[in-house]
Design a protein around this motif. Structure first.
Motif, PDB file in Angstrom:
ATOM      1  N   GLN A  35       1.389  -0.178   1.341  1.00 21.08           N
ATOM      2  CA  GLN A  35       1.920  -0.394   0.002  1.00 21.08           C
ATOM      3  C   GLN A  35       2.829   0.779  -0.348  1.00 21.08           C
ATOM      4  N   ASN A  36       4.097   0.457  -0.626  1.00 17.89           N
ATOM      5  CA  ASN A  36       5.091   1.490  -0.947  1.00 17.89           C
ATOM      6  C   ASN A  36       5.138   2.581   0.122  1.00 17.89           C
ATOM      7  N   GLY A  37       5.060   2.157   1.378  1.00 15.54           N
ATOM      8  CA  GLY A  37       5.174   3.085   2.493  1.00 15.54           C
ATOM      9  C   GLY A  37       3.911   3.848   2.831  1.00 15.54           C
TER      10      GLY A  37
ATOM     11  N   ASP B 122       0.142  -3.095 -11.195  1.00 16.11           N
ATOM     12  CA  ASP B 122       1.046  -2.716 -10.105  1.00 16.11           C
ATOM     13  C   ASP B 122       0.711  -1.329  -9.567  1.00 16.11           C
TER      14      ASP B 122
ATOM     15  N   ARG C 213      -0.241  -0.328  -5.657  1.00 18.55           N
ATOM     16  CA  ARG C 213       0.434   0.696  -4.860  1.00 18.55           C
ATOM     17  C   ARG C 213      -0.510   1.780  -4.374  1.00 18.55           C
ATOM     18  N   ASP C 214      -1.659   1.949  -5.031  1.00 16.57           N
ATOM     19  CA  ASP C 214      -2.555   3.056  -4.682  1.00 16.57           C
ATOM     20  C   ASP C 214      -4.004   2.639  -4.935  1.00 16.57           C
TER      21      ASP C 214
END
Length: 784
Positions: free
Chosen positions: A522-524, A576, A580-581
């Motif tokens: 997620q997001n790299g 969101d 992402r985390d």
């Protein structure tokens, strides 16, 4: 596109569990799934630090793992998930749902991993590709138009702690507690029974206890097929000469003998480990009577010892200090005649006295059980009777002793811990409301059986499935499928195609998700996830395989997308950010459940993980009285609603079971190696005396019909008879094929677990189709 079966046959399996048979089975499925490398390499990291948690059973993972910390069925689950096959939009363009409903379950899942989000088109009777943005938008719009209490949020036991916590937040923020899960269909009797008896809803045993126990009692659990990694603990116990006493209607190979596939000496030599030192084939529905008989023997031994001036057998000091209800239970046991116990248990007095004699000689006794205990009308009482037996000698709350329910799905216990429950009284409502800025609904939600009732009466209009194969797993299938078609909303988050996806309702979506074995970026940033096993141990894991499709999304991401489309601005939850985390999700878990998950981000990486606190393991009883409670059974019958017909000699008690080649509703193949069945699942196991007295012969085809509620026809068949080592008046056949035989109301009192382990049935000769005959079992093979 039906599977071409090899010639079906039945030949008794004489080898031990494990060994070369297990190794061969693993290699076969790796080849069949076209994934010898894609799945083979990840197996090295399965259930190990820095690797991933097996997506199959929930048995504990040791802190110091074996060189290969996976079992035969765990390897099958990994190969199944990492298959090279794909179910893509082109597949759905070629096949209508009407056509696919004729396919066997195996053939559906064998098409491979789902690759794109799909929406059902009623005009063409096909799923067609859609975008994630369109799916979120349209699902959210439909949810906003519906009454929250008309929508069900079902969770399969594979969802991680992070996903499960997000899911229950989504449902409750939406406005409902309709959060049934797979434990409703298997171990809810445990949650109810243990909570009332000892103040915790889970077992008290850890892996460490297996190293210190001096006796193990085993009830209603087929370890060889359902949780094979436990065989390592059982083998080590037997090497210390620990007696293992087993109660099961069928003799299961994994509870008889085991060859450790990781031991060159055992693999290359003739030796195997004898698992059960006593094996008692009780009658289906005889567990409470069995415990009553063991207790009666203990009381008689206690009286005789005291009369001789010897120490007593019953731990009176423990009972006086820690329990209540003993006198009533004792009186009930003493007043129950032996002939009643023997008749109901299907075992002799001398057999039960032999068990009691061994139990009385040992000081640290563990009791292990599975769904053979919980899936009865009085499944809760069954669980509490097992607790009674342990309390008689103080075998809860000391090292090497305790009660050990063996859960099925890999995180089914954990998702309950973080809020997947229909009962808001079981969650910290105040903390959720304070943290997330919405009001938790106070109305109790629907469990699985109540969801089915709502489908039948029309009050359930929407269904979101977080994994699983709900429509195949539930009882009374023939009545449920037509009701399912009336749904306004049907959303399935899944990795593979299954039966539930083929009954779409009016608006249906299939949303392909990542498996837990796959990298979740997620997001790299590669995310980690956590699970809780059967022993209450929480650990961190990380997928390490490339995703099956670039279009599949993580379960957390899918839930965040649905939440943002459905609940814009309705809560203080930044969906969101959590997508992402995942550390933000774990932070929330720790804030809502600080007693269990404090310092979670650090402790989840400890060697072997960390255990949730289990008060009863420390002899702290979180019951209303502050004591452990002896529960006195009202009846010895586990399934009293079936007994008005027990004088009919043509009625047998059927229990459903899984093959060696499946996990829950997932069919990996048509080999039930340990029971000697190959090439078919259309069989019924019967005692040879019953076969003959009912006018059949081995190899005959029969239709099986439920023998209660005659105004509703519930029938399965044709099934072919196998003469087998099972008690008289009992029979067995495969789950989920026999689910249509289970009436929806035939469930455990208070827990509402479907009573699939005792269904009264009658048999009638059937005329098999040409396809059935091609898979016939030769009568010459019908020897057991």
């Amino acid at each position: 596109m039906t599977l071409i079966h090899p010639k079906a046959h039945f030949r008794p399996y004489t080898s031990a569990a494990g060994g070369w048979g297990s190794a061969k089975s693993v290699m076969e499925i790796l080849w069949r799934e076209q994934a010898p490398i894609r799945a083979g390499l990840p197996l090295i990291k399965q259930n190990k630090p820095g690797g991933f948690a097996c997506v199959s059973c929930a048995w504990a993972k040791p802190g110091k793992p074996h060189s290969l910390e996976f079992c035969e069925n765990g390897a099958k689950a990994t190969a199944w998930e990492l298959t090279s096959r794909k179910t893509d939009p082109a597949f759905f363009a070629r096949h209508t749902l009407t056509e696919l409903r004729q396919w066997p379950d195996y053939d559906l899942e064998q098409q491979g991993r789902l690759t794109h989000p799909m929406r059902y088109n009623a005009a063409t009777d096909r799923y067609q590709e859609t975008t994630w943005e369109e799916a979120y938008r349209d699902i959210g719009a439909q949810l906003k138009s519906m009454s929250p209490d008309s929508v069900v949020f079902y969770a399969s036991g594979r969802a991680s702690l992070e996903t499960s916590f997000m899911y229950q937040l989504l449902a409750r923020a939406y406005g409902t507690n309709n959060l049934p899960d797979s434990s409703n269909m298997c171990h809810e009797s445990t949650s109810v029974g243990l909570q009332e008896s000892i103040g915790v809803p889970v077992g008290t045993v850890t892996l460490d206890d297996f190293e210190h126990t001096d006796c193990i009692l085993f009830f209603g659990q087929n370890v060889g097929s359902n949780s094979p990694r436990m065989l390592h603990q059982l083998r080590e116990a037997r090497q210390r000469d620990v007696p293992i006493i087993t109660f099961n209607p069928i003799r299961e190979r994994g509870l008889e003998r085991f060859v450790n596939p990781q031991s060159p000496v055992e693999m290359l030599g003739p030796n195997s480990t004898v698992i059960s030192t006593q094996y008692h084939q009780l009658a289906i529905g005889g567990d409470t009577a069995v415990v009553m008989g063991i207790a009666k023997s203990l009381f008689e031994m206690d009286e005789a010892a005291l009369a001789k001036g010897q120490p007593g057998i019953i731990d009176q000091a423990f009972i006086a200090q820690h329990t209540e209800g003993f006198a009533e239970f004792c009186n009930s046991v003493l007043e129950t005649p032996w002939d009643t116990i023997e008749r109901q248990a299907g075992l002799s007095r001398s057999a039960l006295e032999a068990v009691a004699t061994v139990y009385a000689r040992h000081e640290r006794v563990m009791l292990v059980y599975g769904m053979g205990i919980t899936q009865h009308r009085r499944g809760v009482t069954n669980v509490q009777m097992l607790v009674n037996l342990l309390l008689l000698r103080g075998n809860i709350g000391k090292r090497g002793a305790g009660i050990c329910p063996v859960r099925g799905h890999s995180n089914v216990q954990g998702q309950r811990t973080v809020g997947i429950t229909e009962d808001p009284k079981k969650i910290p409502v105040d903390k959720i409301e304070e943290l997330y800025g919405f009001t938790v609904p106070s109305k109790k939600g629907l469990n699985t059986v109540e969801t089915c009732e709502g489908l039948l009466d029309g009050s359930v209009r929407g269904f979101i499935g977080l994994g699983g194969n709900f429509l195949r797993a539930i009882p009374d299938t023939s009545r449920m499928e037509p009701a399912w078609n009336t749904l306004e909303l049907n959303v399935q988050i899944a990795t593979k195609l299954n039966r539930t996806h083929l009954v779409p309702g009016k608006n249906a979506w299939i949303l392909p998700c990542l498996g837990r074995i796959e990298k979740d970026v997620q997001n790299g940033v590669e995310q980690v996830y956590t699970t809780e096993d059967s022993t209450g141990c929480v650990r961190a894991w990380q997928g390490n395989s490339e995703p099956a499709s670039a279009h599949a999304r993580a379960e957390v991401a899918i839930l965040a997308g649905i939440a943002e489309a459905t609940l814009p601005g309705a809560t203080r939850i930044d969906w969101d950010a959590r997508r992402r985390d995942y550390a933000l999700i774990r932070q929330g878990i720790a804030q809502v459940y600080p007693e269990i998950f404090h310092d979670m981000e650090t402790r989840m990486w400890e060697t072997g993980g960390f255990h949730r606190p289990i008060a009863a393991a420390k002899r702290e009883w979180k019951t209303e009285s502050g004591r452990a409670i002896f529960i006195t059974p009202e009846l010895l019958e586990e399934d009293d609603d079936v007994y008005p017909n027990h004088t009919r000699r043509d009625v047998l008690q059927l229990m459903t079971l899984r093959s060696n080649d499946q996990f829950n509703t997932t069919i990996y193949g048509y080999e039930d190696r340990f029971r000697g069945v190959s090439g078919t699942r259309a069989v019924i196991f019967m005692n040879r005396n019953d076969v003959l007295r009912l006018g059949f012969k081995p190899g005959d085809w029969v239709n099986v019909t439920t023998a209660i509620e005659p105004q509703v026809t519930r029938s399965v068949g044709p099934l072919q008879i196998i003469a087998y080592d099972i008690p008289e008046n009992c029979c067995a056949a495969y789950y989920p094929e026999c689910n249509p035989l289970v009436p929806l109301w035939h469930h455990a009192e208070r827990s509402k677990v479907p009573a699939a382990k005792s269904i009264p049935v009658t048999l009638a000769k059937a005329s098999p189709s040409a396809g059935d005959l091609k898979r016939a079992l030769p009568e010459s093979d019908q020897v057991r």
